[in-house]
Design a protein around this motif. Structure first.
Motif, PDB file in Angstrom:
ATOM      1  N   GLU A 103       0.809  -1.215   0.000  1.00  0.00           N
ATOM      2  CA  GLU A 103       0.000   0.000   0.000  1.00  0.00           C
ATOM      3  C   GLU A 103       0.845   1.268   0.000  1.00  0.00           C
ATOM      4  O   GLU A 103       0.319   2.358  -0.176  1.00  0.00           O
ATOM      5  N   SER A 104       2.135   1.139   0.224  1.00  0.00           N
ATOM      6  CA  SER A 104       3.000   2.323   0.248  1.00  0.00           C
ATOM      7  C   SER A 104       4.278   2.053  -0.532  1.00  0.00           C
ATOM      8  O   SER A 104       4.761   0.927  -0.590  1.00  0.00           O
ATOM      9  N   LEU A 105       4.786   3.115  -1.133  1.00  0.00           N
ATOM     10  CA  LEU A 105       6.031   3.049  -1.885  1.00  0.00           C
ATOM     11  C   LEU A 105       6.965   4.084  -1.279  1.00  0.00           C
ATOM     12  O   LEU A 105       6.607   5.255  -1.149  1.00  0.00           O
ATOM     13  N   HIS A 106       8.157   3.646  -0.892  1.00  0.00           N
ATOM     14  CA  HIS A 106       9.128   4.523  -0.238  1.00  0.00           C
ATOM     15  C   HIS A 106      10.294   4.729  -1.177  1.00  0.00           C
ATOM     16  O   HIS A 106      10.906   3.769  -1.643  1.00  0.00           O
ATOM     17  N   LEU A 107      10.608   6.004  -1.456  1.00  0.00           N
ATOM     18  CA  LEU A 107      11.646   6.364  -2.418  1.00  0.00           C
ATOM     19  C   LEU A 107      12.789   7.079  -1.704  1.00  0.00           C
ATOM     20  O   LEU A 107      12.546   7.979  -0.896  1.00  0.00           O
ATOM     21  N   PHE A 108      14.022   6.691  -2.054  1.00  0.00           N
ATOM     22  CA  PHE A 108      15.202   7.282  -1.438  1.00  0.00           C
ATOM     23  C   PHE A 108      16.241   7.563  -2.507  1.00  0.00           C
ATOM     24  O   PHE A 108      16.574   6.690  -3.296  1.00  0.00           O
ATOM     25  N   GLY A 109      16.766   8.771  -2.497  1.00  0.00           N
ATOM     26  CA  GLY A 109      17.848   9.137  -3.401  1.00  0.00           C
ATOM     27  C   GLY A 109      19.190   8.990  -2.725  1.00  0.00           C
ATOM     28  O   GLY A 109      19.296   8.622  -1.545  1.00  0.00           O
ATOM     29  N   ARG A 110      20.235   9.298  -3.465  1.00  0.00           N
ATOM     30  CA  ARG A 110      21.594   9.170  -2.944  1.00  0.00           C
ATOM     31  C   ARG A 110      21.814  10.017  -1.694  1.00  0.00           C
ATOM     32  O   ARG A 110      22.457   9.578  -0.746  1.00  0.00           O
ATOM     33  N   TYR A 111      21.289  11.237  -1.670  1.00  0.00           N
ATOM     34  CA  TYR A 111      21.500  12.097  -0.511  1.00  0.00           C
ATOM     35  C   TYR A 111      20.686  11.637   0.697  1.00  0.00           C
ATOM     36  O   TYR A 111      21.074  11.900   1.829  1.00  0.00           O
ATOM     37  N   ASP A 112      19.579  10.959   0.484  1.00  0.00           N
ATOM     38  CA  ASP A 112      18.820  10.390   1.599  1.00  0.00           C
ATOM     39  C   ASP A 112      19.583   9.240   2.248  1.00  0.00           C
ATOM     40  O   ASP A 112      19.492   9.021   3.450  1.00  0.00           O
ATOM     41  N   LEU A 113      20.312   8.490   1.427  1.00  0.00           N
ATOM     42  CA  LEU A 113      20.990   7.283   1.891  1.00  0.00           C
ATOM     43  C   LEU A 113      22.454   7.503   2.243  1.00  0.00           C
ATOM     44  O   LEU A 113      23.044   6.696   2.943  1.00  0.00           O
ATOM     45  N   ASP A 114      23.054   8.545   1.718  1.00  0.00           N
ATOM     46  CA  ASP A 114      24.485   8.814   1.857  1.00  0.00           C
ATOM     47  C   ASP A 114      25.316   7.654   1.308  1.00  0.00           C
ATOM     48  O   ASP A 114      26.397   7.349   1.794  1.00  0.00           O
ATOM     49  N   ALA A 115      24.767   6.992   0.301  1.00  0.00           N
ATOM     50  CA  ALA A 115      25.427   5.877  -0.392  1.00  0.00           C
ATOM     51  C   ALA A 115      24.697   5.674  -1.714  1.00  0.00           C
ATOM     52  O   ALA A 115      23.547   6.092  -1.854  1.00  0.00           O
ATOM     53  N   PRO A 116      25.332   5.023  -2.673  1.00  0.00           N
ATOM     54  CA  PRO A 116      24.630   4.740  -3.925  1.00  0.00           C
ATOM     55  C   PRO A 116      23.425   3.829  -3.680  1.00  0.00           C
ATOM     56  O   PRO A 116      23.530   2.820  -2.969  1.00  0.00           O
ATOM     57  N   PRO A 117      22.273   4.162  -4.246  1.00  0.00           N
ATOM     58  CA  PRO A 117      21.076   3.340  -4.043  1.00  0.00           C
ATOM     59  C   PRO A 117      21.268   1.874  -4.442  1.00  0.00           C
ATOM     60  O   PRO A 117      20.702   0.988  -3.795  1.00  0.00           O
ATOM     61  N   ALA A 118      22.058   1.594  -5.473  1.00  0.00           N
ATOM     62  CA  ALA A 118      22.276   0.200  -5.881  1.00  0.00           C
ATOM     63  C   ALA A 118      22.978  -0.595  -4.784  1.00  0.00           C
ATOM     64  O   ALA A 118      22.636  -1.761  -4.532  1.00  0.00           O
ATOM     65  N   GLU A 119      23.942   0.023  -4.104  1.00  0.00           N
ATOM     66  CA  GLU A 119      24.636  -0.655  -3.001  1.00  0.00           C
ATOM     67  C   GLU A 119      23.686  -0.923  -1.839  1.00  0.00           C
ATOM     68  O   GLU A 119      23.715  -1.992  -1.224  1.00  0.00           O
ATOM     69  N   VAL A 120      22.844   0.057  -1.532  1.00  0.00           N
ATOM     70  CA  VAL A 120      21.887  -0.103  -0.430  1.00  0.00           C
ATOM     71  C   VAL A 120      20.883  -1.201  -0.770  1.00  0.00           C
ATOM     72  O   VAL A 120      20.540  -2.027   0.087  1.00  0.00           O
ATOM     73  N   ALA A 121      20.436  -1.255  -2.016  1.00  0.00           N
ATOM     74  CA  ALA A 121      19.494  -2.300  -2.433  1.00  0.00           C
ATOM     75  C   ALA A 121      20.129  -3.676  -2.284  1.00  0.00           C
ATOM     76  O   ALA A 121      19.477  -4.616  -1.805  1.00  0.00           O
ATOM     77  N   THR A 122      21.385  -3.816  -2.662  1.00  0.00           N
ATOM     78  CA  THR A 122      22.091  -5.096  -2.508  1.00  0.00           C
ATOM     79  C   THR A 122      22.171  -5.490  -1.043  1.00  0.00           C
ATOM     80  O   THR A 122      21.931  -6.650  -0.688  1.00  0.00           O
ATOM     81  N   THR A 123      22.486  -4.545  -0.182  1.00  0.00           N
ATOM     82  CA  THR A 123      22.561  -4.813   1.259  1.00  0.00           C
ATOM     83  C   THR A 123      21.198  -5.215   1.815  1.00  0.00           C
ATOM     84  O   THR A 123      21.095  -6.166   2.606  1.00  0.00           O
ATOM     85  N   LEU A 124      20.141  -4.507   1.398  1.00  0.00           N
ATOM     86  CA  LEU A 124      18.794  -4.838   1.878  1.00  0.00           C
ATOM     87  C   LEU A 124      18.360  -6.229   1.422  1.00  0.00           C
ATOM     88  O   LEU A 124      17.784  -6.994   2.198  1.00  0.00           O
ATOM     89  N   ARG A 125      18.646  -6.556   0.167  1.00  0.00           N
ATOM     90  CA  ARG A 125      18.275  -7.894  -0.335  1.00  0.00           C
ATOM     91  C   ARG A 125      19.030  -8.990   0.414  1.00  0.00           C
ATOM     92  O   ARG A 125      18.455 -10.040   0.735  1.00  0.00           O
ATOM     93  N   ALA A 126      20.301  -8.771   0.694  1.00  0.00           N
ATOM     94  CA  ALA A 126      21.096  -9.759   1.441  1.00  0.00           C
ATOM     95  C   ALA A 126      20.556  -9.923   2.858  1.00  0.00           C
ATOM     96  O   ALA A 126      20.456 -11.046   3.361  1.00  0.00           O
ATOM     97  N   ALA A 127      20.194  -8.820   3.500  1.00  0.00           N
ATOM     98  CA  ALA A 127      19.628  -8.896   4.846  1.00  0.00           C
ATOM     99  C   ALA A 127      18.288  -9.606   4.840  1.00  0.00           C
ATOM    100  O   ALA A 127      17.982 -10.377   5.757  1.00  0.00           O
TER     101      ALA A 127
END
Length: 133
Positions: A103-127
């Motif tokens: 029901e919700s979609l959460h969007l984060f850019g590089r400045y929100d994450l202080d890291a490249p979004p692709a790296e954060v996505a990889t970390t989230l999928r691994a977790a």
């Protein structure tokens, strides 16, 4: 988030207000527009100062910022997809991390994450895989 970004927003807001006062020549519309622009930048900077951490990860899921500075915990079972949206624009490619929770979609850019979004996505999928195991 880079520490200088909220400061830059505050300075830009002060400059907009100063320029509005300088060039308004008593025109209330110009003064109001400069004030609104400065207030918008001030609010944006305050959000960065009040809630600098936009996304956190733990064993049970992720916690995302909700609204101005609230928090919402999303358990792994509620997350349907973790993707990175890449879009070319003006010769640059922007990446946005998308966390689809049904029901919700959460969007984060590089400045929100202080890291490249692709790296954060990889970390989230691994977790998520580690939590499911």
């Amino acid at each position: 988030m880079p520490a200088g970004l909220p400061v830059a927003k505050l300075v830009a807001g002060a400059l907009l207000l100063a320029l509005g006062l300088l060039f308004a020549d008593g025109d209330p519309v110009r003064l109001a527009l400069a004030g609104l622009a400065a207030a918008g930048l001030l609010g944006w900077a305050l959000r960065d100062l009040i809630a600098p951490v936009r996304l956190t990860l733990d064993d049970s899921g992720v916690t995302v910022v909700r609204g101005f500075a609230g928090r919402r915990h999303l358990p792994w079972s509620a997350i349907e997809a973790i993707t990175v949206d890449r879009r070319p624009r003006l010769g640059l490619t922007t990446e946005t991390l998308e966390i689809d929770a049904g029901e919700s979609l959460h969007l984060f850019g590089r400045y929100d994450l202080d890291a490249p979004p692709a790296e954060v996505a990889t970390t989230l999928r691994a977790a998520r895989r580690a939590a499911d195991a």
